[in-house]
Design an enzyme around this catalytic site. Structure first.
Site, PDB file in Angstrom:
ATOM      1  N   GLU A  90       0.845  -1.196   0.000  1.00 47.43           N
ATOM      2  CA  GLU A  90       0.000   0.000   0.000  1.00 47.43           C
ATOM      3  C   GLU A  90       0.879   1.244   0.000  1.00 47.43           C
ATOM      4  O   GLU A  90       0.414   2.341   0.246  1.00 47.43           O
ATOM      5  CB  GLU A  90      -0.999  -0.006   1.151  1.00 47.43           C
ATOM      6  CG  GLU A  90      -0.426  -0.219   2.525  1.00 47.43           C
ATOM      7  CD  GLU A  90      -1.528  -0.209   3.594  1.00 47.43           C
ATOM      8  OE1 GLU A  90      -2.061  -1.283   3.862  1.00 47.43           O
ATOM      9  OE2 GLU A  90      -1.844   0.864   4.117  1.00 47.43           O
ATOM     10  N   CYS A 150      -3.129  -4.793   3.905  1.00 47.90           N
ATOM     11  CA  CYS A 150      -1.976  -5.581   4.361  1.00 47.90           C
ATOM     12  C   CYS A 150      -1.944  -6.999   3.817  1.00 47.90           C
ATOM     13  O   CYS A 150      -1.102  -7.793   4.231  1.00 47.90           O
ATOM     14  CB  CYS A 150      -1.939  -5.623   5.882  1.00 47.90           C
ATOM     15  SG  CYS A 150      -1.734  -3.998   6.620  1.00 47.90           S
ATOM     16  N   HIS A 191      -1.717 -12.134  10.684  1.00 52.71           N
ATOM     17  CA  HIS A 191      -1.333 -10.743  10.429  1.00 52.71           C
ATOM     18  C   HIS A 191      -1.154 -10.021  11.760  1.00 52.71           C
ATOM     19  O   HIS A 191      -1.884 -10.280  12.714  1.00 52.71           O
ATOM     20  CB  HIS A 191      -2.386 -10.041   9.565  1.00 52.71           C
ATOM     21  CG  HIS A 191      -2.103  -8.577   9.421  1.00 52.71           C
ATOM     22  ND1 HIS A 191      -0.912  -8.111   8.914  1.00 52.71           N
ATOM     23  CD2 HIS A 191      -2.831  -7.476   9.759  1.00 52.71           C
ATOM     24  CE1 HIS A 191      -0.927  -6.788   8.928  1.00 52.71           C
ATOM     25  NE2 HIS A 191      -2.076  -6.383   9.441  1.00 52.71           N
TER      26      HIS A 191
END
Lengths: 131, 349
Positions: free
Chosen positions: B80, B112, B236
């Site tokens: 990103e 992400c 994550h």
């Protein structure tokens, strides 16, 4: 903002990957690449050669008064590196906390060299990093 | 199904501690460290961006895989913080690793999790025999608004994975992958905006936990596996607390997530986060170990993978630059002013 030139585009392979050339007639390697072998002249048989980027520092200097292009980078190091596979090459040396000295082993890393303002191109280049 | 034949990672050498940021904003550093379970984060050098990190990781992955880069038929870069709004990072990477021009390339963005989405795409191409090897990279120099909670976690780093289907080359079989996706406005950055905006606590339950938990459960349903079947799990890691809580909710122990839990010491590398966690876990995993990986991207979705380490892993291990070495190597602690300079927030006029 600079307009990118064709000559710059042609240098991408050399700048990203240390692609120089080798004279197949005598085995001498060059970086940057040469059209004709310095030793063989018109008997030259030039062929691309990709250097692995490993080498050692043979000379270096710390730049404290930079040109405008690198005004935010100073102080920074530039030097001459003897590649394990042949020629001596100029380049920026990354100050990664390792010892920057004559004889220091380095590798070729991939970094930004220069950013052309807010709208221009980003110029990527090899830099040498002490290992 | 295709498997992982090589991987590589990269982290900048610069670090900033929570205390240094907290000092500037008069925040309580110990409360932040406890609340987010983070002590420091990586900061990109002035000459680093998502492309340079992607290239360094990709070169290490090619070396680890031991394959000619010219046989890589696809390169996807998830980020990103792509350096250009228009001009692909993936073309910079393919040129820098020397794939040759017969290669599919694209930049991906899914907050992400764009890097793990790229792995799924590469698996499809390899399994359908359209390409021999496919590479996906998660790489970011993520942004955190000054004074925002994100400033304590948003860091830089990346990892690259190469998938292929030659049995004697695969270090980890990918047994199954699924995704759980919804339209959830938990975190976003508009075109031209310098920093992302988030919905505070809304990023937790409806965002991170809903997707991570449901994707992992969906994977369990479709494989018939349960947490105790896995030696390791990687989630994550927007901070150190969320993945720990998610692991607990799903029934994983702290030991199962330990090797891949990196955010407490490197921060949230966004697209690199779960992929660096997987790389660190593969660094220590042995043949036969099962690994669960569940990424998360705001907006929102999670990709979940069941991965089985093969006997080929030991033979290739000597070619790896382990994530632990990258974390330790040449760390340079910087103050907040240098941090601003490295981020390009201040410059000479």
């Amino acid at each position: 903002m600079e307009k990118p030139s064709a000559s710059l585009w042609r240098k991408i392979k050399a700048r990203y990957n240390l692609i120089g050339n080798e004279c197949k007639n005598c085995g001498t390697r060059y970086f940057p690449p040469r059209i004709v072998c310095r030793k063989c002249g018109r008997k030259s048989k030039m062929s691309d050669f990709k250097f692995n980027g490993d080498g050692e520092i043979v000379s270096f200097t710390k730049i404290s008064v930079p040109p405008d292009t690198f005004k935010d980078e100073a102080p920074y190091f530039v030097g001459v590196v003897k590649l394990a596979e042949g020629p001596q090459v100029e380049g920026h040396i990354i100050d990664n906390g390792g010892k920057i000295a004559i004889g220091t082993k380095v590798r070729a890393a991939f970094r930004k060299m220069y950013v052309d303002g807010d709208e221009g191109l980003i110029y990527y280049h090899y830099k040498f990093e002490p290992v | 199904m295709a498997g992982i034949v090589g991987y590589g990672a990269h982290l900048p050498i610069y670090r900033i501690k929570v205390e240094e940021i907290a000092k500037v904003w008069n925040d309580d550093a110990s409360a932040i460290k406890n609340g987010l379970n983070i002590s420091e984060k990586t900061v990109p050098g002035r000459d680093e961006d998502a492309a340079t990190i992607a290239v360094e990781a990709a070169r290490r992955a090619v070396k680890h895989a031991g394959i000619p880069a010219t046989q890589i038929g696809a390169v996807y870069v998830g980020s990103e913080s792509h350096p250009y709004a228009v001009k692909p990072t993936a073309t910079i990477v393919m040129e820098a690793i020397g794939t040759g021009n017969n290669v599919m390339c694209a930049d991906l963005e899914f907050a992400c999790k764009a890097g793990t989405a790229g792995i799924q795409m590469a698996i499809g191409l390899v399994d359908s025999n359209m390409i021999k090897y496919g590479m996906s990279i998660g790489s970011d120099t993520s942004q955190g608004r000054p004074g925002d909670a994100l400033e304590y976690t948003a860091s830089a780093g990346g990892a690259a994975f190469i998938v292929g289907k030659e049995k004697n080359e695969i270090i980890a079989n990918i047994l199954k992958t699924i995704s759980y996706t919804s339209d959830t406005p938990d975190f976003w950055r508009r075109e031209g905006a310098s920093f992302p905006t988030h919905s505070g606590r809304f990023t937790g339950e409806p965002g991170y936990f809903r997707h991570v938990i449901n994707a992992s459960k969906l994977l369990f349903e479709e494989t018939g596996m349960k947490p105790s079947d896995f030696k390791y799990a990687v989630f994550h890691q927007p901070n150190g607390k969320f993945p720990t809580n998610a692991a607990k909710q799903l029934g994983f122990s702290e030991n199962q997530i330990k090797p891949g839990l990196l955010t407490p010491i490197i921060g949230n590398t966004y697209s690199g986060s779960s992929m660096l966690g997987l790389a660190a876990t593969l660094d220590v995993a042995k043949a036969g170990d099962m690994i669960l990986v569940t990424s998360f991207g705001s907006g929102a979705g999670s990709d979940s993978f069941a991965i089985e380490v093969t006997e080929n892993t030991d033979g290739k291990r000597k070619r790896i630059v382990p994530v632990s070495a990258l974390i330790e190597k040449d760390r340079k602690y910087i103050d907040y002013s240098t941090y601003l300079k490295n981020r390009g927030s201040i410059m000479k006029t």
